[in-house]
Motif scaffolding. Sequence first.
Motif, mmCIF file in Angstrom:
data_model
loop_
_atom_site.group_PDB
_atom_site.id
_atom_site.type_symbol
_atom_site.label_atom_id
_atom_site.label_comp_id
_atom_site.label_asym_id
_atom_site.label_seq_id
_atom_site.Cartn_x
_atom_site.Cartn_y
_atom_site.Cartn_z
ATOM 1 N N ILE A 24 0.838 -1.205 0.000
ATOM 2 C CA ILE A 24 0.000 0.000 0.000
ATOM 3 C C ILE A 24 0.874 1.256 0.000
ATOM 4 N N GLU A 25 1.971 1.213 0.717
ATOM 5 C CA GLU A 25 2.915 2.338 0.694
ATOM 6 C C GLU A 25 3.473 2.529 -0.711
ATOM 7 N N ALA A 26 3.775 1.418 -1.403
ATOM 8 C CA ALA A 26 4.295 1.505 -2.771
ATOM 9 C C ALA A 26 3.245 2.065 -3.727
ATOM 10 N N VAL A 27 1.991 1.702 -3.525
ATOM 11 C CA VAL A 27 0.901 2.257 -4.339
ATOM 12 C C VAL A 27 0.847 3.768 -4.192
ATOM 13 N N ARG A 28 0.880 4.244 -2.971
ATOM 14 C CA ARG A 28 0.811 5.692 -2.726
ATOM 15 C C ARG A 28 2.017 6.409 -3.311
ATOM 16 N N ALA A 29 3.198 5.803 -3.176
ATOM 17 C CA ALA A 29 4.408 6.415 -3.722
ATOM 18 C C ALA A 29 4.348 6.468 -5.246
ATOM 19 N N ALA A 30 3.863 5.399 -5.867
ATOM 20 C CA ALA A 30 3.775 5.367 -7.330
ATOM 21 C C ALA A 30 2.814 6.426 -7.842
ATOM 22 N N ALA A 31 1.649 6.531 -7.201
ATOM 23 C CA ALA A 31 0.686 7.549 -7.613
ATOM 24 C C ALA A 31 1.273 8.942 -7.420
ATOM 25 N N GLY A 32 1.976 9.164 -6.325
ATOM 26 C CA GLY A 32 2.597 10.456 -6.079
ATOM 27 C C GLY A 32 3.702 10.780 -7.059
ATOM 28 N N ALA A 33 4.344 9.742 -7.605
ATOM 29 C CA ALA A 33 5.428 9.945 -8.570
ATOM 30 C C ALA A 33 4.919 10.126 -9.995
ATOM 31 N N GLY A 34 3.603 10.025 -10.193
ATOM 32 C CA GLY A 34 3.054 10.300 -11.517
ATOM 33 C C GLY A 34 2.513 9.111 -12.271
ATOM 34 N N ALA A 35 2.405 7.942 -11.620
ATOM 35 C CA ALA A 35 1.836 6.780 -12.318
ATOM 36 C C ALA A 35 0.358 7.018 -12.608
ATOM 37 N N ASP A 69 -8.791 4.593 -5.793
ATOM 38 C CA ASP A 69 -9.088 6.023 -5.788
ATOM 39 C C ASP A 69 -7.880 6.871 -6.157
ATOM 40 N N LEU A 70 -6.732 6.222 -6.416
ATOM 41 C CA LEU A 70 -5.497 6.955 -6.713
ATOM 42 C C LEU A 70 -5.082 6.866 -8.173
ATOM 43 N N ALA A 71 -5.469 5.793 -8.839
ATOM 44 C CA ALA A 71 -5.043 5.571 -10.225
ATOM 45 C C ALA A 71 -5.925 4.481 -10.822
ATOM 46 N N VAL A 72 -5.790 4.290 -12.126
ATOM 47 C CA VAL A 72 -6.402 3.118 -12.751
ATOM 48 C C VAL A 72 -5.694 1.885 -12.207
ATOM 49 N N HIS A 237 9.088 -0.272 -13.019
ATOM 50 C CA HIS A 237 9.344 -0.252 -11.584
ATOM 51 C C HIS A 237 9.699 1.156 -11.099
ATOM 52 N N ASP A 238 10.502 1.889 -11.859
ATOM 53 C CA ASP A 238 11.024 3.198 -11.436
ATOM 54 C C ASP A 238 10.147 4.289 -12.031
ATOM 55 N N VAL A 239 9.120 4.680 -11.283
ATOM 56 C CA VAL A 239 8.076 5.526 -11.853
ATOM 57 C C VAL A 239 8.569 6.935 -12.151
ATOM 58 N N ARG A 240 9.178 7.599 -11.174
ATOM 59 C CA ARG A 240 9.538 9.007 -11.363
ATOM 60 C C ARG A 240 10.475 9.193 -12.551
ATOM 61 N N ALA A 241 11.508 8.385 -12.644
ATOM 62 C CA ALA A 241 12.458 8.523 -13.750
ATOM 63 C C ALA A 241 11.774 8.257 -15.087
ATOM 64 N N THR A 242 10.880 7.276 -15.119
ATOM 65 C CA THR A 242 10.200 6.948 -16.370
ATOM 66 C C THR A 242 9.217 8.040 -16.765
ATOM 67 N N VAL A 243 8.478 8.572 -15.804
ATOM 68 C CA VAL A 243 7.557 9.673 -16.094
ATOM 69 C C VAL A 243 8.326 10.839 -16.700
ATOM 70 N N ASP A 244 9.475 11.188 -16.127
ATOM 71 C CA ASP A 244 10.270 12.298 -16.672
ATOM 72 C C ASP A 244 10.757 11.988 -18.084
ATOM 73 N N ALA A 245 11.231 10.756 -18.310
ATOM 74 C CA ALA A 245 11.731 10.394 -19.637
ATOM 75 C C ALA A 245 10.620 10.435 -20.678
ATOM 76 N N VAL A 246 9.431 9.920 -20.307
ATOM 77 C CA VAL A 246 8.321 9.890 -21.254
ATOM 78 C C VAL A 246 7.800 11.303 -21.507
ATOM 79 N N ARG A 247 7.666 12.114 -20.473
ATOM 80 C CA ARG A 247 7.175 13.482 -20.673
ATOM 81 C C ARG A 247 8.142 14.301 -21.517
ATOM 82 N N MET A 248 9.449 14.078 -21.324
ATOM 83 C CA MET A 248 10.424 14.794 -22.154
ATOM 84 C C MET A 248 10.319 14.348 -23.610
ATOM 85 N N THR A 249 10.143 13.053 -23.814
ATOM 86 C CA THR A 249 9.960 12.536 -25.172
ATOM 87 C C THR A 249 8.722 13.142 -25.809
#
Length: 265
Positions: A24-35, A69-72, A237-249
């Motif tokens: 559950i902590e990982a779910v919250r962290a992932a949603a907070g990181a932009g998943a 309630d946090l993500a799909v 697995h690494d949400v924040r780094a991937t979100v940044d890479a995809v958004r930059m792309t």
Amino acid sequence: MAIVNRTPDSFHDKGRTFALESAIEAVRAAAGAGADWIDVGGVPFAPGPEVSAAEEIDRVLPVVEAARDLAVVSVDTFRPEVARAVIAAGAGVINDTSGLRDLAMADAVAGTDAQLVITHSLAAPRTLWPSPKYSDVTTEVRLFLKGGIKKALDRGVKPEQIIIDPGHDLNKNTYHSLELTRRLDEIAAIGYPLLVAVSNKDFIGETLDAPPPERLAGTLASVVYSVLHGARIVRVHDVRATVDAVRMTEAIMGWREPVYARHNV
């Protein structure tokens, strides 16, 4: 799509999120990181100790309830009874790594608002398939996915419910996964939303001689290439780094505006 596994034997996290509180902590962290999506798994694809359907439901259901309630919420399962239980609990996606080997999976999704991921693999989950052989891996994966789509449609799944995944590393060696990635346009051309699950996989590790904790750079390169060649969902697995890479792309391609623009303005 962030990965949260309630398993003690996942290839990458080695049980880090097996405990419910950790999941559950990982779910919250992932949603907070932009998943946007969170994929919950209760049984690995690879062989291992038997996990009953009831135990799998016990593992994933509370995580679905915490994440809905946090993500799909997606659930990685090959069992129709698990699919029915998690859809009733609010899951929006069933990620079937078996490629519809059990047609009852299509029945479980048909008539609901959930989406269905059809994934290519040669063997059923939890079984070995040593030294897989293909005459043309991309063509064979493409034909398998098209066949899976037809099966789903014939059982009442609507076209807009279907997502496809070529199944990197699932009964494929490193050369197969590299070729699939290189020719990903041919999979995207099937015409359904394309998911790729390349995160920290062995084809990256073997290409770079990198153990799992050192595969982030290779993962990001694979993700960016996949997005440029048709992938629209990336399971990582690494949400924040991937979100940044995809958004930059996306920004480079003109698909996304910068958050702000001050430099030399």
